[in-house]
Write a protein that holds these residues in place. Structure first.
Motif, mmCIF file in Angstrom:
data_model
loop_
_atom_site.group_PDB
_atom_site.id
_atom_site.type_symbol
_atom_site.label_atom_id
_atom_site.label_comp_id
_atom_site.label_asym_id
_atom_site.label_seq_id
_atom_site.Cartn_x
_atom_site.Cartn_y
_atom_site.Cartn_z
ATOM 1 N N GLY A 33 0.769 -1.240 0.000
ATOM 2 C CA GLY A 33 0.000 0.000 0.000
ATOM 3 C C GLY A 33 0.797 1.284 0.000
ATOM 4 N N THR A 74 4.287 5.514 3.338
ATOM 5 C CA THR A 74 3.739 4.206 3.671
ATOM 6 C C THR A 74 2.213 4.245 3.646
ATOM 7 N N ASP A 75 1.617 3.070 3.567
ATOM 8 C CA ASP A 75 0.159 2.957 3.600
ATOM 9 C C ASP A 75 -0.394 3.595 4.878
ATOM 10 N N GLU A 76 0.241 3.313 5.993
ATOM 11 C CA GLU A 76 -0.204 3.876 7.277
ATOM 12 C C GLU A 76 -0.144 5.405 7.262
ATOM 13 N N GLN A 77 0.927 5.977 6.719
ATOM 14 C CA GLN A 77 1.049 7.435 6.652
ATOM 15 C C GLN A 77 -0.056 8.035 5.787
ATOM 16 N N ILE A 78 -0.331 7.408 4.658
ATOM 17 C CA ILE A 78 -1.372 7.920 3.770
ATOM 18 C C ILE A 78 -2.722 7.888 4.466
ATOM 19 N N ARG A 79 -2.993 6.830 5.193
ATOM 20 C CA ARG A 79 -4.264 6.728 5.937
ATOM 21 C C ARG A 79 -4.337 7.774 7.050
ATOM 22 N N GLU A 80 -3.230 7.969 7.767
ATOM 23 C CA GLU A 80 -3.215 8.938 8.869
ATOM 24 C C GLU A 80 -3.280 10.381 8.371
ATOM 25 N N LYS A 120 -5.104 11.500 6.107
ATOM 26 C CA LYS A 120 -6.528 11.808 5.926
ATOM 27 C C LYS A 120 -7.119 12.450 7.181
ATOM 28 N N ASN A 121 -6.565 12.085 8.339
ATOM 29 C CA ASN A 121 -7.035 12.622 9.617
ATOM 30 C C ASN A 121 -6.190 13.780 10.124
#
Length: 191
Positions: free
Chosen positions: A73, A98-104, A106-107
């Motif tokens: 991701g 990273t996938d986690e960074q991209i998701r975070e 958003k917030n």
């Protein structure tokens, strides 16, 4: 009359952004598509990637898309915000998020990508390069590549003081970020 001068000077100093948050509020009020970095009160215009550098971005993005990190991701993106701290924000030409960074993100979470890639421009001094490299590592980046198209070299930093230069048939690897992201320098510049 003296108080008017002081209050005017006070207003002026208060209006100049001193933190990344103040800078982002300031820039949001401007009508511009230009990119700006912010470093300890200095607003630095960041020119966009030039068309003659697009082959570098395309090669790197396509090579990265074959990695395990990409399959998990992660993405290589161009000209995304990279936050150093409260007083510094950089915009690498390319970066792996990273996938986690991209998701975070958003917030509203701010972070530094593990791999930052810069393409050396004619206007950058050695001090500019060293300052950016230091900023990236201050924020916890694991790897910085400075690509010098005219010299057909990659300067790979694993710390501000640990640099390896790749050229010709040398194999450049993005280890420890993405060990399976590697290529020869000639392949990059002959793409």
């Amino acid at each position: 009359m003296d108080t008017t001068i002081r209050s005017s000077a006070q207003r002026k100093s208060r209006s100049a952004p001193q933190t990344v948050t103040e800078f982002e509020k300031w820039i949001s009020r401007r009508k511009t598509d230009a990119n700006y970095e912010f470093v300890r009160g200095r607003i630095i215009r960041k020119p966009p990637m030039k068309q003659e550098e697009l082959f570098i971005a395309r090669f790197l993005m396509r090579a990265f898309a074959k990695t395990q990190l990409y399959k998990q991701g992660a993405e290589m993106l161009s000209e995304g915000d990279a936050y150093v701290d409260t007083f510094r924000k950089r915009i690498p030409d390319l970066a792996v998020f990273t996938d986690e960074q991209i998701r975070e993100a958003k917030n509203g979470k701010r972070f530094m990508p593990p791999l930052a890639i810069e393409i050396l421009s004619d206007s950058e001094s050695q001090n500019d390069v060293l300052d950016k490299v230091q900023d990236y590592f201050d924020a916890g980046v694991q790897l910085v590549w400075y690509i010098a198209p005219k010299q057909q070299k990659i300067f790979s930093y694993t710390s501000p003081d640990d640099i390896k230069v790749f050229k010709g048939q040398d194999v450049c690897s993005a280890s420890p970020v993405a060990p399976d992201f590697s290529f020869t320098i000639n392949d990059l510049f002959n793409a």
